[in-house]
Scaffold this active site. Structure first.
Site, PDB file in Angstrom:
ATOM      1  N   ASP A   1      -3.232  -5.522   8.222  1.00  0.00           N
ATOM      2  CA  ASP A   1      -3.899  -4.214   8.130  1.00  0.00           C
ATOM      3  C   ASP A   1      -5.256  -4.340   7.448  1.00  0.00           C
ATOM      4  O   ASP A   1      -6.235  -3.728   7.888  1.00  0.00           O
ATOM      5  CB  ASP A   1      -3.013  -3.230   7.354  1.00  0.00           C
ATOM      6  CG  ASP A   1      -1.819  -2.771   8.153  1.00  0.00           C
ATOM      7  OD1 ASP A   1      -1.878  -1.673   8.716  1.00  0.00           O
ATOM      8  OD2 ASP A   1      -0.825  -3.518   8.219  1.00  0.00           O
TER       9      ASP A   1
ATOM     10  N   ARG B   1       1.471   0.041  -7.011  1.00  0.00           N
ATOM     11  CA  ARG B   1       0.397   0.927  -6.540  1.00  0.00           C
ATOM     12  C   ARG B   1      -0.279   1.647  -7.717  1.00  0.00           C
ATOM     13  O   ARG B   1      -1.498   1.769  -7.762  1.00  0.00           O
ATOM     14  CB  ARG B   1       0.938   1.971  -5.559  1.00  0.00           C
ATOM     15  CG  ARG B   1       1.651   1.393  -4.338  1.00  0.00           C
ATOM     16  CD  ARG B   1       0.790   0.420  -3.578  1.00  0.00           C
ATOM     17  NE  ARG B   1       1.427  -0.009  -2.353  1.00  0.00           N
ATOM     18  CZ  ARG B   1       1.590  -1.270  -1.976  1.00  0.00           C
ATOM     19  NH1 ARG B   1       1.143  -2.256  -2.748  1.00  0.00           N
ATOM     20  NH2 ARG B   1       2.167  -1.568  -0.837  1.00  0.00           N
TER      21      ARG B   1
ATOM     22  N   ASP C   1       3.408   4.986   0.699  1.00  0.00           N
ATOM     23  CA  ASP C   1       2.202   4.494   0.041  1.00  0.00           C
ATOM     24  C   ASP C   1       0.999   5.399   0.267  1.00  0.00           C
ATOM     25  O   ASP C   1       0.121   5.515  -0.589  1.00  0.00           O
ATOM     26  CB  ASP C   1       1.873   3.070   0.509  1.00  0.00           C
ATOM     27  CG  ASP C   1       2.659   2.017  -0.249  1.00  0.00           C
ATOM     28  OD1 ASP C   1       3.130   2.320  -1.359  1.00  0.00           O
ATOM     29  OD2 ASP C   1       2.794   0.892   0.259  1.00  0.00           O
TER      30      ASP C   1
ATOM     31  N   SER D   1       8.328  -7.348   7.234  1.00  0.00           N
ATOM     32  CA  SER D   1       7.143  -7.396   6.368  1.00  0.00           C
ATOM     33  C   SER D   1       7.574  -7.423   4.907  1.00  0.00           C
ATOM     34  O   SER D   1       8.666  -6.957   4.551  1.00  0.00           O
ATOM     35  CB  SER D   1       6.242  -6.190   6.625  1.00  0.00           C
ATOM     36  OG  SER D   1       6.890  -4.996   6.244  1.00  0.00           O
TER      37      SER D   1
END
Length: 419
Positions: free
Chosen positions: A20, A101, A130, A186
């Site tokens: 990404d 995060r 997220d 992932s």
């Protein structure tokens, strides 16, 4: 915000270096956007190449600057705070990715603001959690900064339907991606743990042990002999593990990860969870250090909290676990809950010994707990001590008044009495 609004603008992009990140960075650049990539050093155990390689990869994808921000210590501190709060989501997940995060955003914002950048961007999809964290946390901490999310921009969605199109795009433009078309799932990583999801893990016929763990071993591969490990806490902070005095927060987690991982503690934890966006998702998690330290802390609190204090602490713990997961970890409610956790931590001093064996953590002993409410003498079933068994007669007679009244009032479905 759409891509057409960004031409000529400087955008701070949170880059992990994955598919990404490479795709979005190049795509933004191709639309006349000046991209400055920021990568957080969170002690990721799966970054064997080093994060400088990630920075070079992002420059190769078009970034005019790629900055690596060291945040390992901050990540360790977040882990210790999570242990003190026992802030798991839905009872199972240690919130390792959400905590990552928060640490990333808090650590990046000063670098973004000092460069005068007013727009930040990220590669989180429109289906996950997220996107909420990368939106709401900056909104709370730096409301002057706007957020651009490519996965919510129709122009981006028209170009990239998913992973396959992104790989095609990167191959076409010769971008240095590591992703392959055959990757089974992932992984998101930081010092506290790993999150595995998507791919074959979306099928509930795929067992949790399909995942090849990075931070430890599967239970079948763990030692066949248990190990006793003592964790010493001072005011809620682990200061010694297995006889090794340690103060740096990141080193605390690294040692706990090492010990827990070799015994398969906290490895391949499975949860079908409720995402904030309203759909179910399936994750397989690794968090050996958090599971080891959290288990020790939980045993310590059993000796300290009475039933009334425990109710308040458990509410604060559950509340914080959900708040962190849902991106509200900075709001007033979370601040108030943390005060409860902090007050309890001031009393949490003592040594807890655990027995680790093939994925299990059992209590093996407790000592030197100055604020413990447990008295072996008072709890004894064989000695009177300070608690006289006869004193319970009057206590239970008083309680019995209410019990009998409830029955006579028809509030309890009792047995029929014969006259």
């Amino acid at each position: 915000m759409e891509i057409k609004d960004l031409k000529g603008e400087s955008v701070a992009f949170f880059a992990s270096g994955g598919l990404d990140s490479c795709t979005v960075t190049h795509w933004l650049t191709s639309h006349g956007v000046k991209v400055i990539c920021f990568t957080a050093d969170l002690g990721q155990p799966d970054e064997s190449e080093g994060l400088d390689v990630v920075a070079e990869r992002m420059k190769a994808c078009g970034a005019v600057e790629a900055v690596v921000v060291p945040l390992r210590t901050e990540m360790g501190e977040a882990g210790i705070q999570a242990v003190q709060g026992l802030t798991r989501y839905e009872g199972r997940y240690w919130n390792t990715t959400p905590l990552g995060r928060y640490v990333t955003i808090r650590g990046m914002l000063p670098h973004i603001l000092e460069r005068g950048i007013k727009i930040l961007s990220h590669g989180a999809t429109g289906r996950g959690n997220d996107q909420a964290r990368f939106q709401l946390v900056p909104n709370m901490l730096a409301p002057s900064v706007s957020v651009y999310a490519p996965w919510r921009d129709q122009a981006f969605l028209d170009t990239f339907g998913g992973r396959e199109e992104m790989i095609d795009y990167c191959e076409k433009h010769g971008l240095p991606i590591r992703a392959t078309r055959t990757s089974p799932y992932s992984t998101d990583a930081n010092l506290l743990g790993l999150t595995h999801e998507a791919g074959v893990l979306e099928s509930l016929t795929t067992g949790a042990n399909f995942v090849n763990p990075i931070m430890g071993v599967r239970p079948v591969d763990a030692p066949d002999q248990p190990e006793l490990v003592t964790v010493v806490f001072e005011k809620g902070r682990p200061v010694s593990i297995a006889g090794q005095a340690i103060s740096d927060a990141a080193e605390v987690l690294e040692l706990a990860n090492q010990i827990g991982g070799r015994h398969s503690v906290g490895i391949n934890l499975h949860l079908v969870e409720n995402r904030f966006v309203g759909v179910k998702s399936r994750g397989v998690y690794e968090a050996p250090g958090m599971e080891l330290l959290g288990s020790a802390y939980e045993y310590l609190l059993q000796t300290i909290l009475d039933r009334r204090a425990r109710k308040i602490f458990e509410f604060a713990s559950d509340f914080l676990g959900e708040q962190l997961y849902q991106a509200y970890g900075e709001d007033l409610g979370s601040q108030l809950a943390r005060k409860v956790v902090s007050e309890v931590a001031q009393l949490a001093t003592g040594s807890i010994t655990l027995e680790l064996y093939r994925g299990t953590v059992n209590f093996a002993g407790a000592a030197d707990i100055p604020h413990s409410l447990y008295s072996e003498e008072d709890a004894s079933m064989s000695r009177v001590g300070a608690f006289d068994h006869k004193d319970s007669e009057g206590f239970l007679q008083v309680l019995g008044v209410g019990a009998r009244t409830a029955s006579r009032a028809g509030q309890v479905q009792g047995l029929l009495e014969t006259e």
